[in-house]
Design a protein around this motif. Sequence first.
Motif, PDB file in Angstrom:
ATOM      1  N   UNK A   1       0.716  -1.100  -0.040  1.00 60.32           N
ATOM      2  CA  UNK A   1       0.071  -0.185   0.073  1.00 60.32           C
ATOM      3  C   UNK A   1       0.932   1.253   0.018  1.00 60.32           C
ATOM      4  N   UNK A   2       0.419   2.262  -0.763  1.00 58.26           N
ATOM      5  CA  UNK A   2       0.922   3.641  -0.814  1.00 58.26           C
ATOM      6  C   UNK A   2      -0.090   4.693  -0.562  1.00 58.26           C
ATOM      7  N   UNK A   3       0.317   5.747   0.349  1.00 55.12           N
ATOM      8  CA  UNK A   3      -0.714   6.707   0.607  1.00 55.12           C
ATOM      9  C   UNK A   3      -1.032   7.445  -0.962  1.00 55.12           C
ATOM     10  N   UNK A   4      -2.313   7.800  -1.070  1.00 60.36           N
ATOM     11  CA  UNK A   4      -2.751   8.394  -2.094  1.00 60.36           C
ATOM     12  C   UNK A   4      -3.833   9.438  -1.974  1.00 60.36           C
ATOM     13  N   UNK A   5      -3.900  10.353  -2.841  1.00 57.73           N
ATOM     14  CA  UNK A   5      -4.970  11.581  -3.008  1.00 57.73           C
ATOM     15  C   UNK A   5      -6.299  10.822  -2.806  1.00 57.73           C
ATOM     16  N   UNK A   6      -7.171  11.671  -2.287  1.00 62.46           N
ATOM     17  CA  UNK A   6      -8.796  11.100  -2.032  1.00 62.46           C
ATOM     18  C   UNK A   6      -9.430  11.035  -3.698  1.00 62.46           C
TER      19      UNK A   6
ATOM     20  N   UNK B   1      -7.742  10.032  -6.280  1.00 60.46           N
ATOM     21  CA  UNK B   1      -6.855   9.106  -7.325  1.00 60.46           C
ATOM     22  C   UNK B   1      -8.036   8.167  -7.792  1.00 60.46           C
ATOM     23  N   UNK B   2      -7.471   7.431  -8.634  1.00 57.40           N
ATOM     24  CA  UNK B   2      -8.230   6.426  -9.056  1.00 57.40           C
ATOM     25  C   UNK B   2      -7.487   5.078  -8.394  1.00 57.40           C
ATOM     26  N   UNK B   3      -8.932   4.288  -8.390  1.00 60.07           N
ATOM     27  CA  UNK B   3      -8.434   3.022  -7.636  1.00 60.07           C
ATOM     28  C   UNK B   3      -7.946   3.038  -6.129  1.00 60.07           C
ATOM     29  N   UNK B   4      -8.280   4.136  -5.531  1.00 63.63           N
ATOM     30  CA  UNK B   4      -8.007   4.015  -4.076  1.00 63.63           C
ATOM     31  C   UNK B   4      -8.801   3.188  -3.164  1.00 63.63           C
ATOM     32  N   UNK B   5      -8.435   3.056  -1.998  1.00 64.25           N
ATOM     33  CA  UNK B   5      -9.216   2.129  -1.166  1.00 64.25           C
ATOM     34  C   UNK B   5      -8.835   2.934   0.289  1.00 64.25           C
ATOM     35  N   UNK B   6     -10.034   2.962   1.370  1.00 65.47           N
ATOM     36  CA  UNK B   6      -9.956   3.495   2.569  1.00 65.47           C
ATOM     37  C   UNK B   6      -9.459   2.204   3.597  1.00 65.47           C
ATOM     38  N   UNK B   7      -8.551   2.690   4.374  1.00 68.50           N
ATOM     39  CA  UNK B   7      -8.126   1.613   5.619  1.00 68.50           C
ATOM     40  C   UNK B   7      -9.185   1.685   6.557  1.00 68.50           C
ATOM     41  N   UNK B   8      -9.091   1.045   7.448  1.00 72.98           N
ATOM     42  CA  UNK B   8     -10.095   0.905   8.847  1.00 72.98           C
ATOM     43  C   UNK B   8      -9.770   2.211   9.543  1.00 72.98           C
ATOM     44  N   UNK B   9      -8.275   2.724   9.463  1.00 73.82           N
ATOM     45  CA  UNK B   9      -7.891   3.818  10.090  1.00 73.82           C
ATOM     46  C   UNK B   9      -8.197   5.010   9.489  1.00 73.82           C
ATOM     47  N   UNK B  10      -8.820   4.862   8.222  1.00 70.84           N
ATOM     48  CA  UNK B  10      -9.206   6.299   7.600  1.00 70.84           C
ATOM     49  C   UNK B  10      -8.202   6.638   6.548  1.00 70.84           C
TER      50      UNK B  10
END
Length: 94
Positions: A39-44, A46-55
Amino acid sequence: MSEFIEIDSLLKVVVAGLIIGAGLPALFALGVRLAAGRTTPAAVDAEGVHMTPSGEVVTVARPSTVRIIAAGVCFLVVVLAIAGGIVFLANGGH
């Protein structure tokens, strides 16, 4: 009392218990970790992003071919150990 304890047999049981009881689950966990994507941090937006349980918003990159092969080897060893144990027990366990 110590004359009734066979140290060689006791050590065999302890070593087998450590290998099977801790080694195989650890090898399976290593396989899962190798097969997981990075996983790498991404902009909100961005395409294909996921949100982790920690937000956190992240993208998940596929693991490399080497990591997939290594994970497959880990899983294969675990499956072979389980199959070998079943065969051992089915043949009488001796």
